[in-house]
Design a protein around this motif. Structure first.
Motif, PDB file in Angstrom:
ATOM      1  N   GLU A 286       0.812  -1.226   0.000  1.00 41.27           N
ATOM      2  CA  GLU A 286       0.000   0.000   0.000  1.00 41.27           C
ATOM      3  C   GLU A 286       0.846   1.277   0.000  1.00 41.27           C
ATOM      4  O   GLU A 286       0.493   2.247  -0.663  1.00 41.27           O
ATOM      5  N   HIS A 287       1.949   1.277   0.707  1.00 42.42           N
ATOM      6  CA  HIS A 287       2.730   2.523   0.770  1.00 42.42           C
ATOM      7  C   HIS A 287       3.503   2.817  -0.520  1.00 42.42           C
ATOM      8  O   HIS A 287       4.097   3.869  -0.654  1.00 42.42           O
ATOM      9  N   PHE A 288       3.473   1.903  -1.483  1.00 46.12           N
ATOM     10  CA  PHE A 288       4.089   2.150  -2.791  1.00 46.12           C
ATOM     11  C   PHE A 288       3.064   2.600  -3.823  1.00 46.12           C
ATOM     12  O   PHE A 288       3.381   2.819  -4.981  1.00 46.12           O
ATOM     13  N   ARG A 289       1.834   2.736  -3.410  1.00 42.35           N
ATOM     14  CA  ARG A 289       0.692   3.003  -4.282  1.00 42.35           C
ATOM     15  C   ARG A 289       0.893   4.195  -5.221  1.00 42.35           C
ATOM     16  O   ARG A 289       0.443   4.172  -6.355  1.00 42.35           O
ATOM     17  N   HIS A 290       1.551   5.224  -4.793  1.00 42.96           N
ATOM     18  CA  HIS A 290       1.672   6.436  -5.604  1.00 42.96           C
ATOM     19  C   HIS A 290       2.990   6.518  -6.375  1.00 42.96           C
ATOM     20  O   HIS A 290       3.288   7.563  -6.962  1.00 42.96           O
ATOM     21  N   ARG A 291       3.726   5.444  -6.416  1.00 44.97           N
ATOM     22  CA  ARG A 291       4.954   5.417  -7.207  1.00 44.97           C
ATOM     23  C   ARG A 291       4.609   5.216  -8.683  1.00 44.97           C
ATOM     24  O   ARG A 291       3.626   4.560  -9.025  1.00 44.97           O
ATOM     25  N   ARG A 292       5.437   5.751  -9.543  1.00 46.95           N
ATOM     26  CA  ARG A 292       5.185   5.645 -10.983  1.00 46.95           C
ATOM     27  C   ARG A 292       5.140   4.206 -11.476  1.00 46.95           C
ATOM     28  O   ARG A 292       4.374   3.860 -12.370  1.00 46.95           O
ATOM     29  N   TRP A 293       5.967   3.351 -10.908  1.00 51.78           N
ATOM     30  CA  TRP A 293       6.065   1.970 -11.368  1.00 51.78           C
ATOM     31  C   TRP A 293       4.968   1.063 -10.808  1.00 51.78           C
ATOM     32  O   TRP A 293       4.848  -0.085 -11.213  1.00 51.78           O
ATOM     33  N   PHE A 294       4.150   1.572  -9.887  1.00 52.59           N
ATOM     34  CA  PHE A 294       3.108   0.742  -9.270  1.00 52.59           C
ATOM     35  C   PHE A 294       2.187   0.203 -10.371  1.00 52.59           C
ATOM     36  O   PHE A 294       1.693   0.960 -11.203  1.00 52.59           O
ATOM     37  N   PRO A 295       1.946  -1.108 -10.402  1.00 52.04           N
ATOM     38  CA  PRO A 295       1.259  -1.716 -11.550  1.00 52.04           C
ATOM     39  C   PRO A 295      -0.231  -1.437 -11.673  1.00 52.04           C
ATOM     40  O   PRO A 295      -0.823  -1.696 -12.711  1.00 52.04           O
ATOM     41  N   VAL A 296      -0.867  -0.889 -10.629  1.00 48.26           N
ATOM     42  CA  VAL A 296      -2.311  -0.660 -10.663  1.00 48.26           C
ATOM     43  C   VAL A 296      -2.591   0.810 -10.380  1.00 48.26           C
ATOM     44  O   VAL A 296      -2.050   1.382  -9.442  1.00 48.26           O
ATOM     45  N   ARG A 297      -3.412   1.395 -11.191  1.00 46.36           N
ATOM     46  CA  ARG A 297      -3.802   2.795 -10.994  1.00 46.36           C
ATOM     47  C   ARG A 297      -4.726   2.922  -9.788  1.00 46.36           C
ATOM     48  O   ARG A 297      -5.383   1.962  -9.371  1.00 46.36           O
ATOM     49  N   ASP A 298      -4.813   4.112  -9.231  1.00 41.30           N
ATOM     50  CA  ASP A 298      -5.654   4.359  -8.052  1.00 41.30           C
ATOM     51  C   ASP A 298      -7.088   3.887  -8.265  1.00 41.30           C
ATOM     52  O   ASP A 298      -7.675   3.263  -7.381  1.00 41.30           O
ATOM     53  N   ALA A 299      -7.651   4.192  -9.417  1.00 36.34           N
ATOM     54  CA  ALA A 299      -9.047   3.824  -9.678  1.00 36.34           C
ATOM     55  C   ALA A 299      -9.231   2.304  -9.640  1.00 36.34           C
ATOM     56  O   ALA A 299     -10.210   1.810  -9.072  1.00 36.34           O
ATOM     57  N   GLY A 300      -8.304   1.575 -10.223  1.00 34.13           N
ATOM     58  CA  GLY A 300      -8.393   0.116 -10.217  1.00 34.13           C
ATOM     59  C   GLY A 300      -8.254  -0.463  -8.820  1.00 34.13           C
ATOM     60  O   GLY A 300      -8.989  -1.379  -8.429  1.00 34.13           O
ATOM     61  N   LEU A 301      -7.332   0.081  -8.058  1.00 34.19           N
ATOM     62  CA  LEU A 301      -7.134  -0.383  -6.692  1.00 34.19           C
ATOM     63  C   LEU A 301      -8.342  -0.050  -5.821  1.00 34.19           C
ATOM     64  O   LEU A 301      -8.813  -0.884  -5.039  1.00 34.19           O
ATOM     65  N   GLU A 302      -8.884   1.134  -5.978  1.00 32.56           N
ATOM     66  CA  GLU A 302     -10.066   1.518  -5.211  1.00 32.56           C
ATOM     67  C   GLU A 302     -11.277   0.661  -5.579  1.00 32.56           C
ATOM     68  O   GLU A 302     -12.068   0.283  -4.721  1.00 32.56           O
ATOM     69  N   ARG A 303     -11.393   0.315  -6.852  1.00 34.79           N
ATOM     70  CA  ARG A 303     -12.487  -0.558  -7.298  1.00 34.79           C
ATOM     71  C   ARG A 303     -12.352  -1.948  -6.652  1.00 34.79           C
ATOM     72  O   ARG A 303     -13.328  -2.515  -6.154  1.00 34.79           O
ATOM     73  N   ALA A 304     -11.139  -2.466  -6.621  1.00 33.62           N
ATOM     74  CA  ALA A 304     -10.896  -3.772  -6.008  1.00 33.62           C
ATOM     75  C   ALA A 304     -11.179  -3.736  -4.509  1.00 33.62           C
ATOM     76  O   ALA A 304     -11.789  -4.660  -3.954  1.00 33.62           O
ATOM     77  N   GLN A 305     -10.765  -2.662  -3.849  1.00 33.02           N
ATOM     78  CA  GLN A 305     -11.022  -2.527  -2.421  1.00 33.02           C
ATOM     79  C   GLN A 305     -12.523  -2.400  -2.135  1.00 33.02           C
ATOM     80  O   GLN A 305     -13.025  -2.984  -1.179  1.00 33.02           O
ATOM     81  N   HIS A 306     -13.226  -1.659  -2.967  1.00 31.09           N
ATOM     82  CA  HIS A 306     -14.681  -1.531  -2.811  1.00 31.09           C
ATOM     83  C   HIS A 306     -15.350  -2.893  -2.949  1.00 31.09           C
ATOM     84  O   HIS A 306     -16.225  -3.255  -2.165  1.00 31.09           O
TER      85      HIS A 306
END
Length: 150
Positions: free
Chosen positions: A71-91
């Protein structure tokens, strides 16, 4: 060469374990085909199912651990999932909860689901229990189909 139904070939079972472990991670691997081939070769179905299940569950635990720390790498450029995708999965996980882990055997969604469970801080014991049920059931079905159990 000994009869596979009465012998324990460490390399065969270790190979199945590693393929099943890899299949539960982001690595491309096909554990069902390996299991079916070994079943057809005459190795002990119970032992093969146990080894494949153990490897696959351990791979899912690795995904869960990755989720716990990623989770703490979420905003790095290389992170494989965009915020929207991760938020959708969490929802989705919040909506269906730990019971969605019974789908952890499903191709494409199962492995990411185990990562999301880690992100969502699912406790390890319920995670293990539900994933073990799902993964073992899948291998039982593969064995049943392969060996024509009715």
């Amino acid at each position: 060469m000994s009869d596979p139904s009465t012998s324990f070939d460490f390399a065969v079972f270790a190979g199945l374990f590693l393929v099943a472990l890899a299949a539960a991670t982001i690595l491309p691997a096909q554990s069902e085909a390996a299991l079916a081939g070994l079943l057809i070769s005459g190795y002990s179905p119970g032992l093969l199912i146990a080894v494949a299940s153990l490897g696959n569950v351990l791979g899912s635990v690795m995904n869960w651990g990755l989720g716990r720390g990623i989770e703490h790498f979420r905003h790095r450029r290389w992170f494989p999932v965009r915020d929207a995708g991760l938020e959708r999965a969490q929802h989705w996980y919040r909506r269906y909860g730990k019971w969605s882990l019974l789908l952890s055997w499903v191709p494409v969604i199962g492995d990411p689901l185990t990562v999301v469970a880690g992100i969502m801080k699912e406790p390890l014991l319920p995670f293990l229990l539900l994933v073990a049920i799902a993964k073992s059931a899948r291998y039982l079905v593969v064995a049943a189909v392969t060996l024509n159990w009715a």
